[in-house]
Every structure is written in C-alpha cells, then in structure tokens.
Design a protein around this motif. Sequence first.
Motif, PDB file in Angstrom:
ATOM      1  N   LEU A 125      20.611  15.528 -62.944  1.00 41.78           N
ATOM      2  CA  LEU A 125      20.447  15.281 -61.534  1.00 41.78           C
ATOM      3  C   LEU A 125      18.937  15.520 -61.564  1.00 41.78           C
ATOM      4  O   LEU A 125      18.258  16.755 -61.942  1.00 41.78           O
ATOM      5  CB  LEU A 125      21.070  16.291 -60.689  1.00 41.78           C
ATOM      6  N   GLY A 126      18.178  14.472 -61.109  1.00 40.86           N
ATOM      7  CA  GLY A 126      16.777  14.520 -60.960  1.00 40.86           C
ATOM      8  C   GLY A 126      16.383  15.451 -59.684  1.00 40.86           C
ATOM      9  O   GLY A 126      17.123  15.382 -58.496  1.00 40.86           O
ATOM     10  N   VAL A 127      15.514  16.209 -59.617  1.00 44.50           N
ATOM     11  CA  VAL A 127      15.182  17.390 -58.638  1.00 44.50           C
ATOM     12  C   VAL A 127      13.765  17.418 -58.273  1.00 44.50           C
ATOM     13  O   VAL A 127      13.034  17.322 -58.999  1.00 44.50           O
ATOM     14  CB  VAL A 127      15.619  18.703 -58.811  1.00 44.50           C
ATOM     15  N   GLY A 128      13.370  17.082 -57.052  1.00 49.57           N
ATOM     16  CA  GLY A 128      12.173  16.959 -56.574  1.00 49.57           C
ATOM     17  C   GLY A 128      11.845  18.009 -55.354  1.00 49.57           C
ATOM     18  O   GLY A 128      12.921  18.516 -54.952  1.00 49.57           O
ATOM     19  N   VAL A 129      10.736  17.978 -54.633  1.00 55.36           N
ATOM     20  CA  VAL A 129      10.621  18.582 -53.348  1.00 55.36           C
ATOM     21  C   VAL A 129      10.643  17.774 -52.170  1.00 55.36           C
ATOM     22  O   VAL A 129       9.732  16.845 -52.130  1.00 55.36           O
ATOM     23  CB  VAL A 129       9.084  19.618 -53.432  1.00 55.36           C
ATOM     24  N   HIS A 130      11.164  18.362 -51.185  1.00 56.02           N
ATOM     25  CA  HIS A 130      11.258  17.786 -49.672  1.00 56.02           C
ATOM     26  C   HIS A 130      10.446  18.304 -48.978  1.00 56.02           C
ATOM     27  O   HIS A 130      10.671  19.348 -48.113  1.00 56.02           O
ATOM     28  CB  HIS A 130      12.522  17.801 -49.330  1.00 56.02           C
ATOM     29  N   LEU A 131       9.053  17.812 -48.930  1.00 59.22           N
ATOM     30  CA  LEU A 131       7.882  18.699 -48.198  1.00 59.22           C
ATOM     31  C   LEU A 131       8.151  18.586 -46.681  1.00 59.22           C
ATOM     32  O   LEU A 131       8.689  17.665 -46.038  1.00 59.22           O
ATOM     33  CB  LEU A 131       6.528  17.906 -48.397  1.00 59.22           C
ATOM     34  N   CYS A 132       7.822  19.839 -46.164  1.00 61.32           N
ATOM     35  CA  CYS A 132       8.396  20.172 -44.451  1.00 61.32           C
ATOM     36  C   CYS A 132       7.040  20.800 -43.803  1.00 61.32           C
ATOM     37  O   CYS A 132       6.422  21.405 -44.379  1.00 61.32           O
ATOM     38  CB  CYS A 132       9.436  20.868 -44.534  1.00 61.32           C
ATOM     39  N   ILE A 133       7.090  20.049 -42.732  1.00 63.30           N
ATOM     40  CA  ILE A 133       6.322  20.818 -41.468  1.00 63.30           C
ATOM     41  C   ILE A 133       6.776  20.449 -40.313  1.00 63.30           C
ATOM     42  O   ILE A 133       6.419  20.829 -39.151  1.00 63.30           O
ATOM     43  CB  ILE A 133       4.724  20.568 -41.598  1.00 63.30           C
ATOM     44  N   THR A 134       8.142  20.134 -40.205  1.00 69.27           N
ATOM     45  CA  THR A 134       8.872  19.932 -39.173  1.00 69.27           C
ATOM     46  C   THR A 134      10.220  20.421 -39.100  1.00 69.27           C
ATOM     47  O   THR A 134      11.001  20.370 -38.161  1.00 69.27           O
ATOM     48  CB  THR A 134       9.091  18.392 -39.090  1.00 69.27           C
ATOM     49  N   SER A 135      10.336  21.398 -40.099  1.00 68.91           N
ATOM     50  CA  SER A 135      11.926  22.157 -40.218  1.00 68.91           C
ATOM     51  C   SER A 135      11.876  23.488 -40.755  1.00 68.91           C
ATOM     52  O   SER A 135      11.254  23.392 -42.140  1.00 68.91           O
ATOM     53  CB  SER A 135      12.901  21.231 -40.508  1.00 68.91           C
ATOM     54  N   GLY A 136      12.402  24.568 -40.470  1.00 65.14           N
ATOM     55  CA  GLY A 136      12.268  25.441 -41.346  1.00 65.14           C
ATOM     56  C   GLY A 136      11.053  26.443 -40.869  1.00 65.14           C
ATOM     57  O   GLY A 136      10.475  26.303 -39.815  1.00 65.14           O
ATOM     58  N   ARG A 137      10.705  27.356 -41.724  1.00 68.59           N
ATOM     59  CA  ARG A 137       9.470  28.510 -41.414  1.00 68.59           C
ATOM     60  C   ARG A 137       8.379  28.376 -42.486  1.00 68.59           C
ATOM     61  O   ARG A 137       8.956  27.910 -43.749  1.00 68.59           O
ATOM     62  CB  ARG A 137       9.946  29.779 -41.309  1.00 68.59           C
ATOM     63  N   PRO A 138       7.135  28.128 -42.194  1.00 66.69           N
ATOM     64  CA  PRO A 138       6.014  28.060 -43.268  1.00 66.69           C
ATOM     65  C   PRO A 138       6.112  29.077 -44.226  1.00 66.69           C
ATOM     66  O   PRO A 138       6.534  30.199 -44.071  1.00 66.69           O
ATOM     67  CB  PRO A 138       4.767  28.071 -42.190  1.00 66.69           C
ATOM     68  N   LEU A 139       5.623  28.687 -45.453  1.00 66.02           N
ATOM     69  CA  LEU A 139       5.349  29.890 -46.428  1.00 66.02           C
ATOM     70  C   LEU A 139       4.123  30.235 -46.585  1.00 66.02           C
ATOM     71  O   LEU A 139       3.836  31.262 -47.214  1.00 66.02           O
ATOM     72  CB  LEU A 139       5.766  29.159 -47.972  1.00 66.02           C
ATOM     73  N   THR A 140       3.076  29.886 -45.696  1.00 64.36           N
ATOM     74  CA  THR A 140       1.743  30.163 -45.560  1.00 64.36           C
ATOM     75  C   THR A 140       1.354  30.741 -44.161  1.00 64.36           C
ATOM     76  O   THR A 140       2.256  30.640 -43.243  1.00 64.36           O
ATOM     77  CB  THR A 140       0.721  29.052 -46.156  1.00 64.36           C
ATOM     78  N   ASP A 141       0.366  31.044 -43.995  1.00 64.26           N
ATOM     79  CA  ASP A 141      -0.204  31.688 -42.804  1.00 64.26           C
ATOM     80  C   ASP A 141      -0.828  30.677 -41.960  1.00 64.26           C
ATOM     81  O   ASP A 141      -1.366  31.116 -40.710  1.00 64.26           O
ATOM     82  CB  ASP A 141      -1.211  32.852 -43.083  1.00 64.26           C
ATOM     83  N   GLY A 142      -0.671  29.427 -42.326  1.00 67.90           N
ATOM     84  CA  GLY A 142      -1.259  28.280 -41.485  1.00 67.90           C
ATOM     85  C   GLY A 142      -0.702  28.556 -39.815  1.00 67.90           C
ATOM     86  O   GLY A 142       0.503  28.675 -39.652  1.00 67.90           O
ATOM     87  N   GLN A 143      -1.570  28.261 -38.891  1.00 65.52           N
ATOM     88  CA  GLN A 143      -1.136  28.265 -37.488  1.00 65.52           C
ATOM     89  C   GLN A 143      -1.285  26.989 -36.967  1.00 65.52           C
ATOM     90  O   GLN A 143      -0.607  27.084 -35.805  1.00 65.52           O
ATOM     91  CB  GLN A 143      -2.248  29.165 -36.608  1.00 65.52           C
ATOM     92  N   SER A 144      -1.737  25.932 -37.207  1.00 69.42           N
ATOM     93  CA  SER A 144      -1.675  24.870 -36.467  1.00 69.42           C
ATOM     94  C   SER A 144      -0.539  24.124 -36.370  1.00 69.42           C
ATOM     95  O   SER A 144      -0.247  23.180 -35.662  1.00 69.42           O
ATOM     96  CB  SER A 144      -3.181  23.803 -37.006  1.00 69.42           C
ATOM     97  N   PHE A 145       0.367  24.393 -37.560  1.00 67.12           N
ATOM     98  CA  PHE A 145       1.681  23.587 -37.293  1.00 67.12           C
ATOM     99  C   PHE A 145       2.873  24.568 -36.859  1.00 67.12           C
ATOM    100  O   PHE A 145       4.104  24.092 -37.068  1.00 67.12           O
ATOM    101  CB  PHE A 145       2.219  22.891 -38.956  1.00 67.12           C
ATOM    102  N   ARG A 146       2.179  25.777 -36.642  1.00 67.06           N
ATOM    103  CA  ARG A 146       3.586  26.902 -36.167  1.00 67.06           C
ATOM    104  C   ARG A 146       3.689  26.910 -34.584  1.00 67.06           C
ATOM    105  O   ARG A 146       2.726  26.786 -34.150  1.00 67.06           O
ATOM    106  CB  ARG A 146       2.966  27.996 -36.599  1.00 67.06           C
ATOM    107  N   ASP A 147       5.068  26.988 -34.488  1.00 68.44           N
ATOM    108  CA  ASP A 147       5.653  27.296 -33.110  1.00 68.44           C
ATOM    109  C   ASP A 147       5.305  28.755 -32.514  1.00 68.44           C
ATOM    110  O   ASP A 147       4.922  29.609 -33.483  1.00 68.44           O
ATOM    111  CB  ASP A 147       7.034  26.542 -33.034  1.00 68.44           C
ATOM    112  N   LYS A 148       5.522  28.937 -31.241  1.00 68.11           N
ATOM    113  CA  LYS A 148       5.483  30.153 -30.817  1.00 68.11           C
ATOM    114  C   LYS A 148       6.333  31.249 -31.535  1.00 68.11           C
ATOM    115  O   LYS A 148       6.067  32.427 -31.651  1.00 68.11           O
ATOM    116  CB  LYS A 148       5.687  30.191 -29.280  1.00 68.11           C
ATOM    117  N   ASP A 149       7.590  30.660 -31.992  1.00 61.36           N
ATOM    118  CA  ASP A 149       8.421  31.829 -32.473  1.00 61.36           C
ATOM    119  C   ASP A 149       8.042  31.799 -34.080  1.00 61.36           C
ATOM    120  O   ASP A 149       8.895  32.425 -34.858  1.00 61.36           O
ATOM    121  CB  ASP A 149       9.968  31.182 -32.309  1.00 61.36           C
ATOM    122  N   GLY A 150       7.101  31.097 -34.548  1.00 56.60           N
ATOM    123  CA  GLY A 150       6.743  31.222 -36.026  1.00 56.60           C
ATOM    124  C   GLY A 150       7.225  30.071 -36.882  1.00 56.60           C
ATOM    125  O   GLY A 150       7.004  29.841 -38.230  1.00 56.60           O
ATOM    126  N   SER A 151       8.287  29.382 -36.534  1.00 56.36           N
ATOM    127  CA  SER A 151       8.826  28.331 -37.173  1.00 56.36           C
ATOM    128  C   SER A 151       7.756  26.920 -36.944  1.00 56.36           C
ATOM    129  O   SER A 151       7.055  26.957 -36.341  1.00 56.36           O
ATOM    130  CB  SER A 151      10.475  28.009 -36.702  1.00 56.36           C
TER     131      SER A 151
END
Length: 243
Positions: free
Chosen positions: A55-81
């Motif tokens: 099974l080939g496995v890659g990464v499904h990059l996200c900035i629209t679902s889940g919670r960030p792995l970094t401290d960036g604020q510009s893509f973060r909602d009020k609840d941190g997601s």
Amino acid sequence: MKKLIINADDFGLSDGCNQGILQGHQEGLISSTTVMMTCPDIEKTIALLRNVDDLGVGVHLCITSGRPLTDGQSFRDKDGSFKKRNTYLHGIDCDNEEVYQEWKAQIDTFIKLAGRMPDHFDSHHHIHLMPRFLGITRKLSQEYNLPLRQEKQVITNQPFVPCFTDFHASNANIETLEKIITMPEETVEIMTHPAFCDQHLCEISSYNTERKTELDFWMNPNTINFLNSHHITITNYTKIAKS
C-alpha cells in the motif's frame, strides 16, 4: 493508458475510514492512501499502516480539518482548530510562511512516526492547489523530492500524473472507468473516498454514506475483472519511483 493509482483520501478521519481503506486494499483495488496528520490519535492511526504490504502511503495536507501541529495563528479558529474551507474560498488573509511551517510539520511528523518517507502528498479539499498556496506546494515537492496530486499548471520537479478527481458515489460504475482508461496518459491517479460509515464520520462529514458506495465499487469482482480484462496495472507512487 496502462496504469492506475487508486488513492483513498482521508486516512485518519474516522475509524470507519481507516478500516474501509485497509479492507479496500486487502480485498479490492485500493493501491494508495494519504494520511490526515491533524486528526486525533495520529500515533494509533499510523500504527495501523505498519506491515500493510503493497500500500502506497502519503500525506494528506490539512489546514481545513483537525487541529494544527504548529503555533500558526492565521489559519486557526477561536477554538484552536483549523478554520473551515469556506473561509479560504472567501479570501481569508492567511500567512503563507505559517502554512509552509504547518505543512512541513505534518510531513515531518509522518516521517518520525512512520519511520519512512511518504511516497507523495495531496491535500484535504484540494487546498494545496489554490493559487495562493502554489508556491508552498512547489517548495515542498522540491524540498522533500515528493510527487504530488497536481494539475498541469503546477510545475514541479516531479513527472506529471493527472488525477481524475470527479469520481464519487453517483458515478461509481464501469462507464466511469471506461472514460478514465481512455485518457491519453500512461498513468492516471483516481481520487476516491472509500469508508465504512460510522457515527463519527456522520458527525464530521456531509459525505458519509456515499463512501461505502465507493468502497463497494472498488471491492466488486466485476470492477476487478473489468480492469484485468483491459490489462490495466494497479500501481502507486512507490512502485512508480522504483520502475
């Protein structure tokens, strides 16, 4: 056209997604998947992929679902997601350096937890192909030497593999496959979203019961026999890199 990459998006979104993709690979035609590194229990999710042969496995990059792995604020909602997809469609001002660092963290976390490189990347909601993020997309492709789901205008150092992105439950049929295998390119990726529909999936995604229809199609003996009769090779980005 001689080869198909059948890539299941959204590994990690729910247990039903994970189990559906794994069964669709073991008993059907799913040849590749991409992992949402921003989902909960990511270590457990990655562990499911260990020792899964072929099974080939890659990464499904996200900035629209889940919670960030970094401290960036510009893509973060009020609840941190992450903010929702519609905010990007309506021109939200997003810091590209923060997006680059977040996507880099998602790839690096995959490498750390999986103990290997991903074999390609794409993104949730096609966000990596939005014009404002194309520079980041190219940079990551070159930095990690990874192929990506792309359109012809996305110029990278990787060979162009067109992706059929219009596959969904309403056209999961042999007629759609006939259209795909007549595309002129030697290799084509099919984007699909197979899953067992569990309660969590219904709560977080409007596209839920339809995923079981996609899964059933890729496990249907008629689908398998059709591709075999047309001498289509099922492959993934790992195999392509080795060929």
